[in-house]
Write a protein that holds these residues in place. Structure first.
Motif, PDB file in Angstrom:
ATOM      1  N   THR A 113       0.852  -1.187   0.000  1.00 27.89           N
ATOM      2  CA  THR A 113       0.000   0.000   0.000  1.00 27.89           C
ATOM      3  C   THR A 113       0.885   1.234   0.000  1.00 27.89           C
ATOM      4  O   THR A 113       1.794   1.360   0.821  1.00 27.89           O
ATOM      5  N   THR A 165       0.426   5.449  -0.169  1.00 29.40           N
ATOM      6  CA  THR A 165      -0.523   6.550  -0.115  1.00 29.40           C
ATOM      7  C   THR A 165       0.209   7.882  -0.087  1.00 29.40           C
ATOM      8  O   THR A 165       1.150   8.058   0.693  1.00 29.40           O
ATOM      9  N   ARG A 184      -0.752  11.891   0.346  1.00 27.34           N
ATOM     10  CA  ARG A 184      -1.801  12.861   0.698  1.00 27.34           C
ATOM     11  C   ARG A 184      -1.236  14.274   0.621  1.00 27.34           C
ATOM     12  O   ARG A 184      -0.186  14.554   1.202  1.00 27.34           O
ATOM     13  N   THR A 214      -3.974   6.615  -3.558  1.00 27.88           N
ATOM     14  CA  THR A 214      -3.551   5.306  -3.072  1.00 27.88           C
ATOM     15  C   THR A 214      -3.177   4.453  -4.265  1.00 27.88           C
ATOM     16  O   THR A 214      -4.027   4.101  -5.092  1.00 27.88           O
ATOM     17  N   THR A 251      -5.810   2.671  -9.183  1.00 24.72           N
ATOM     18  CA  THR A 251      -5.281   3.751  -8.348  1.00 24.72           C
ATOM     19  C   THR A 251      -6.475   4.571  -7.890  1.00 24.72           C
ATOM     20  O   THR A 251      -7.321   4.960  -8.701  1.00 24.72           O
TER      21      THR A 251
END
Length: 389
Positions: free
Chosen positions: A271, A273, A275, A286, A297
């Motif tokens: 994973t 990520t 932000r 993600t 995605t």
């Protein structure tokens, strides 16, 4: 018209990612040769790609001597500097998986051939990522913070879906393997000096092997990290099978960056990520495991609209690796400049050496090599990696 393509390195990424794409995209590439140390692997993968035995080689030198190449895809392990040097010396364009090199010295040797080198940062070709770039470019709101989190299970867990059918290199002579390891150690020492004894594998495998993707993702959005205010490795008994790495750094415009990378061998799935928080909205990307083609995605945008909170979610199933290959084909066929080139590879190398120097300081190690000359403030680099339209 298909370009005649050679491939150097036939490991996991070649078999799980590029092989199925290239098998379908005969309209853009004809595979005419492969280079791989292991005879068993080159016969298995070369055979599946339709390469006859005369086109299956044990080295890049043999591949180049065979001639008939319009372009080369470099997928071998470790630093790719020497392979790219050999290929571009023949005037042949390359698409090279990250990292291009482990040292600036390697890049210096390639400087005069920068127009032949495209670096493989496939996430920059992801439609969800491109949408975030558009939203941030047109939003007009200052970026306050950026957070990157990578949860990295073992390679075995990442490729378990394949059912253990990868062709593996069990027939490489020990002296060839030892020579490769020795060369890698020399490059790590050249980059970090004596600190490479402790941090060399963190530098090559974690920073250049994984987090480099996030640096490439962030550069067009927020630039490169500036002052690195905090760096840490944990837990206390960290080692290759048990490691977390973290950094906090300043970005342009008073924004702050938080990078956290965790190697968790038994974690259920990879994973990643990213932000980005502005003063009016948040954008969360993600990314899926890189070995799973056409996995979505996910983009989540949180913003305010007329007194209430609006949350929108979208997914992209377009395969970024395939989009990158198509872009490379267009560039080579039309004589265009590489979408992501040597300048960005150097920027990533500079940042990774600065991150390694920050970790060395945390551990009380004396940094040496090229990293000893790094600055606390990264030089600005203009990102050139917008996919061609």
């Amino acid at each position: 018209m298909p370009l005649r393509l050679g491939i150097v390195g036939l490991g996991a990424v070649a078999q799980l990612v590029y092989e199925p794409i290239l098998a379908r995209r005969r309209d853009v590439f004809e595979i005419v040769g492969v280079a791989e140390l292991s005879r068993a692997v080159r016969d298995a993968v070369g055979g599946r790609l339709g390469v006859d035995r005369a086109g299956r080689h044990a080295s890049v030198e043999e591949l180049l001597a065979g001639g008939g190449l319009d372009a080369v895809l470099v997928l071998s392990s470790g630093s790719h500097g020497a392979v790219v040097d050999a290929v571009t010396a023949e005037g042949i364009p390359v698409l090279v998986e990250k990292p291009l090199a482990w040292t600036h010295a390697e890049l210096d040797r390639l400087a005069s051939r920068s127009g032949l080198i495209q670096v493989g940062y496939m996430k920059r070709f992801d439609p969800a990522y491109r949408r975030v770039a558009e939203l941030l470019d047109g939003g007009g709101s200052a970026i306050r913070a950026v957070e990157v989190t990578v949860l990295h299970p073992s390679d075995a867990r990442q490729i378990a879906f394949r059912g253990g059918t990868l062709a593996t290199a069990t027939d490489v002579a020990p002296e060839r393997t030892a020579a490769g390891h020795a060369h890698s150690e020399l490059l790590r020492a050249g980059a970090l000096g004596g600190a490479a004894a402790t941090l060399g594998w963190v530098y090559s495998d974690v920073l250049l092997g994984s987090l480099i993707h996030d640096l490439a993702v962030l550069r067009p959005l927020v630039g490169d990290p500036r002052d690195i205010g905090w760096a840490r490795l944990w837990p206390e008994d960290w080692h290759p099978e048990r490691l977390s790495v973290g950094f906090d750094a300043d970005l342009a415009g008073a924004a702050q960056l938080s990078l956290r990378w965790h190697y968790l061998p038994e974690y259920p799935s990879y994973t990643e990520t990213v932000r980005v928080h502005t003063e009016t909205a948040s954008y969360a990307l993600t990314f899926p495991a890189p070995y799973l083609l056409h996995a979505p995605t996910r983009l989540r945008v949180t913003s305010a609209r007329e007194g209430y909170t609006e949350v929108t979610e979208s997914t992209s199933h377009l395969e970024a690796f395939e989009a990158q290959l198509a872009d490379f084909h267009r560039g080579v066929a039309n004589g265009l400049a590489p979408a992501i080139g040597l300048d960005e590879a150097r920027a990533d190398l500079r940042t990774c050496q600065r991150l390694a120097a920050a970790l060395a300081a945390t551990l009380g190690l004396r940094i040496g090599g090229e990293a000893a000359g790094t600055s606390d403030v990264a030089e600005p680099v203009g990102a050139t990696g917008s996919p061609r339209q």
